[in-house]
Motif scaffolding. Structure first.
Motif, PDB file in Angstrom:
ATOM      1  N   LEU A 257       0.837  -1.200   0.000  1.00  0.00           N
ATOM      2  CA  LEU A 257       0.000   0.000   0.000  1.00  0.00           C
ATOM      3  C   LEU A 257       0.874   1.253   0.000  1.00  0.00           C
ATOM      4  O   LEU A 257       1.895   1.312   0.694  1.00  0.00           O
ATOM      5  CB  LEU A 257      -0.901   0.030   1.234  1.00  0.00           C
ATOM      6  CG  LEU A 257      -1.997  -1.037   1.338  1.00  0.00           C
ATOM      7  CD1 LEU A 257      -2.770  -0.854   2.633  1.00  0.00           C
ATOM      8  CD2 LEU A 257      -2.927  -0.970   0.143  1.00  0.00           C
ATOM      9  N   PRO A 258       0.490   2.288  -0.742  1.00  0.00           N
ATOM     10  CA  PRO A 258       1.205   3.568  -0.663  1.00  0.00           C
ATOM     11  C   PRO A 258       1.099   4.158   0.739  1.00  0.00           C
ATOM     12  O   PRO A 258       0.189   3.814   1.507  1.00  0.00           O
ATOM     13  CB  PRO A 258       0.467   4.448  -1.689  1.00  0.00           C
ATOM     14  CG  PRO A 258      -0.279   3.502  -2.563  1.00  0.00           C
ATOM     15  CD  PRO A 258      -0.618   2.326  -1.712  1.00  0.00           C
ATOM     16  N   GLY A 282       2.083  11.155   4.845  1.00  0.00           N
ATOM     17  CA  GLY A 282       1.892  10.815   3.446  1.00  0.00           C
ATOM     18  C   GLY A 282       3.014  11.351   2.568  1.00  0.00           C
ATOM     19  O   GLY A 282       4.145  11.523   3.012  1.00  0.00           O
ATOM     20  N   GLN A 283       2.677  11.626   1.319  1.00  0.00           N
ATOM     21  CA  GLN A 283       3.655  12.087   0.345  1.00  0.00           C
ATOM     22  C   GLN A 283       3.264  13.452  -0.200  1.00  0.00           C
ATOM     23  O   GLN A 283       2.109  13.880  -0.098  1.00  0.00           O
ATOM     24  CB  GLN A 283       3.763  11.091  -0.818  1.00  0.00           C
ATOM     25  CG  GLN A 283       4.250   9.705  -0.414  1.00  0.00           C
ATOM     26  CD  GLN A 283       5.762   9.618  -0.290  1.00  0.00           C
ATOM     27  OE1 GLN A 283       6.457  10.618  -0.181  1.00  0.00           O
ATOM     28  NE2 GLN A 283       6.286   8.396  -0.299  1.00  0.00           N
ATOM     29  N   ALA A 284       4.252  14.132  -0.801  1.00  0.00           N
ATOM     30  CA  ALA A 284       4.018  15.468  -1.366  1.00  0.00           C
ATOM     31  C   ALA A 284       3.368  15.406  -2.736  1.00  0.00           C
ATOM     32  O   ALA A 284       2.865  16.420  -3.227  1.00  0.00           O
ATOM     33  CB  ALA A 284       5.343  16.230  -1.458  1.00  0.00           C
ATOM     34  N   TRP A 365      -6.208  10.330  -8.113  1.00  0.00           N
ATOM     35  CA  TRP A 365      -5.498   9.385  -7.254  1.00  0.00           C
ATOM     36  C   TRP A 365      -5.459   9.843  -5.803  1.00  0.00           C
ATOM     37  O   TRP A 365      -5.380   9.007  -4.889  1.00  0.00           O
ATOM     38  CB  TRP A 365      -4.073   9.185  -7.777  1.00  0.00           C
ATOM     39  CG  TRP A 365      -4.047   8.511  -9.103  1.00  0.00           C
ATOM     40  CD1 TRP A 365      -3.879   9.098 -10.324  1.00  0.00           C
ATOM     41  CD2 TRP A 365      -4.232   7.117  -9.369  1.00  0.00           C
ATOM     42  NE1 TRP A 365      -3.941   8.154 -11.327  1.00  0.00           N
ATOM     43  CE2 TRP A 365      -4.148   6.934 -10.767  1.00  0.00           C
ATOM     44  CE3 TRP A 365      -4.438   6.002  -8.557  1.00  0.00           C
ATOM     45  CZ2 TRP A 365      -4.275   5.677 -11.369  1.00  0.00           C
ATOM     46  CZ3 TRP A 365      -4.567   4.751  -9.152  1.00  0.00           C
ATOM     47  CH2 TRP A 365      -4.480   4.600 -10.532  1.00  0.00           C
ATOM     48  N   VAL A 366      -5.525  11.130  -5.569  1.00  0.00           N
ATOM     49  CA  VAL A 366      -5.472  11.639  -4.197  1.00  0.00           C
ATOM     50  C   VAL A 366      -6.753  11.280  -3.448  1.00  0.00           C
ATOM     51  O   VAL A 366      -6.724  10.961  -2.253  1.00  0.00           O
ATOM     52  CB  VAL A 366      -5.233  13.157  -4.191  1.00  0.00           C
ATOM     53  CG1 VAL A 366      -5.209  13.707  -2.770  1.00  0.00           C
ATOM     54  CG2 VAL A 366      -3.907  13.485  -4.889  1.00  0.00           C
ATOM     55  N   ALA A 371      -4.976   4.756  -2.702  1.00  0.00           N
ATOM     56  CA  ALA A 371      -3.742   5.423  -3.132  1.00  0.00           C
ATOM     57  C   ALA A 371      -3.447   6.610  -2.217  1.00  0.00           C
ATOM     58  O   ALA A 371      -2.441   6.639  -1.519  1.00  0.00           O
ATOM     59  CB  ALA A 371      -3.856   5.869  -4.589  1.00  0.00           C
ATOM     60  N   GLY A 372      -4.335   7.628  -2.235  1.00  0.00           N
ATOM     61  CA  GLY A 372      -4.137   8.797  -1.382  1.00  0.00           C
ATOM     62  C   GLY A 372      -3.043   9.729  -1.861  1.00  0.00           C
ATOM     63  O   GLY A 372      -2.685  10.689  -1.166  1.00  0.00           O
TER      64      GLY A 372
END
Length: 442
Positions: A257-258, A282-284, A365-366, A371-372
């Motif tokens: 999973l991301p 999370g990620q940028a 995707w966000v 995914a997020g």
């Protein structure tokens, strides 16, 4: 409660998950793969829309990305070259200026060379990003700060900011300067080679051709439409519970999973503190990818808008007799609807003049609960605070995916690399002598 047992449970059927599953199954391990979606591929997704097969997620590959290139060679899949661009648009003092596509690269060359000058010094071994302690000194710096420190002429600064907002698919005031340096280092310090690797060559037959080849090479028990809700480790066993209450058990689990989706799973015992911190942040990469069909056979063009624009980059990708299909990116998914022709027209008018939007499509995707995020790009501080721990197993659980890759993080190559690594570590774990029954009861 239904329970199924195998040697290994793999969560996620993207490139990382299916690579790990293939490697383990070919070593004689029984492998169950649980995928929340109704398809394989993860954040790659080739689908027929607007009269073409369009990549809604990850797309590009390159021969300096060794893992994906090796997989393409393994299955006899060729690369496809994208269009060569002749025209470039950019904004100067609020006005759209037309010139040659090469002029845009030339305008950015000196600035990007200076921005990335220390890449090989800081990351002398790109697949060992923590090898040089100097990276810790830079990891708190944002890419916005690093660009500002160059004291560039305004129009060059705006263009360079837009270029990096495209690469990060997110905001530069949160983006890690070290991530930009890592990308450059892994491209031998050459930013133009780095950019070529990001957006020039695609897979013949699309990402679907490669992921299906890997799937066909794996002896696995694959379950689609099977989201995971909990992972529980106890007494040398991992138990994975799905949304319908089914339980899958194994001696190890590979979780792909991301970071943006890790919060959807309950872990017992809890994730380590650095993993939990990374998952919470999370990620940028929280931007948008949009496909736009416009009227007429257009020039082979690229266009940059300011980094803060809803869409800050667009390029002409497919050319038909009376229409052209464009692919566009923006740093903030919340302001880019994927099904609104009127909104797309307004956004496109800020990039290239005189185009008539006919259709638009994409995938957010966000907002995707599995995914997020789009492609994973690190926040400032992530490399030194979380990265090393993310690569360590939590007990019998191993993370894999482009979010956790050592090399080309954010790319198909990184997903495959991490899947291979996870499979190797799982195989080493399972190959260890198990305690005899007498020892367990002594």
């Amino acid at each position: 409660m239904t329970e199924t047992t195998s040697d290994v449970v793999v969560i996620g059927a993207g490139f990382a998950g299916l690579t790990a599953a293939r490697e383990l199954s070919q070593r004689g391990r029984t492998v169950t793969v649980l995928e929340a979606k109704d398809r394989i591929g993860g954040r790659t997704w080739l689908e027929d829309r607007m009269g073409r097969s369009l990549e809604l997620g990850g797309t590009w590959v390159h021969w300096i990305q060794p893992f994906v290139w090796a997989e393409m060679g393994r299955y006899g899949i060729r690369p496809v070259t994208g269009p060569e661009f002749t025209t470039g648009y950019r904004r100067v003092d609020g006005q759209i200026v037309k010139g040659g596509a090469e002029e845009i690269l030339e305008l950015m060359d000196e600035a990007n060379t200076a921005l990335l000058a220390r890449s090989r010094e800081v990351f002398p071994l790109p697949w060992e990003p923590l090898h040089n302690p100097a990276c810790t000194e830079l990891d708190g710096i944002t890419l916005a700060q690093a660009i500002d420190d160059l004291d560039l002429e305004p129009q060059v600064r705006e263009l360079v900011r837009s270029f990096w907002a495209l690469n990060f698919n997110g905001r530069l005031d949160e983006a890690a300067y070290t991530q930009a340096l890592r990308w450059a280092a892994i491209s031998n310090g050459d930013w133009m080679l780095m950019f070529e690797a990001c957006a020039t060559y695609k897979i013949d037959g699309g990402t679907k051709a490669l992921i299906e080849a890997i799937r066909a090479d794996a002896e696995i028990d694959l379950h689609l439409n099977t989201p995971v809700t909990a992972v529980n480790q106890t007494d040398g066993t991992v138990s994975v519970t799905t949304a319908d209450g089914t339980r899958f058990t194994g001696a190890a689990v590979v979780l792909t999973l991301p970071l943006g989706a890790l919060g959807s799973v309950e872990f017992t015992p809890a994730l380590s503190a650095p993993k939990a911190k990374a998952a919470q942040r999370g990620q940028a990469g929280r931007g948008a990818k949009l496909w736009i069909k416009v009227a007429g056979r257009q020039e082979r063009f690229v266009a940059f808008a300011p980094a803060e624009s809803p869409l800050n980059f667009v390029q002409a990708e497919y050319f038909d007799a009376d229409t052209t299909t464009l692919v566009a990116f923006g740093p903030d998914a919340t302001v880019v609807p994927i099904d609104d022709v009127t909104a797309a027209q307004a956004m496109l008018d800020e990039l290239a003049p005189g185009l008539e939007v006919l259709e638009v499509t994409g995938h957010n995707w966000v907002d995707d609960e599995y995914a997020g995020e789009t492609w994973p790009m690190h926040y400032a501080g992530h490399l030194t605070e979380c990265f090393e721990d993310l690569q360590r197993p939590d007990g019998r659980m191993f993370l894999a995916g482009a979010d956790y890759a050592t090399g080309w993080g954010g790319f198909i190559d990184g997903a495959i690399e991490s899947g291979l690594t996870a499979a190797r570590h799982v195989q080493e774990l399972l190959a260890q002598p198990q305690p005899k029954e007498a020892e367990l009861t002594a």
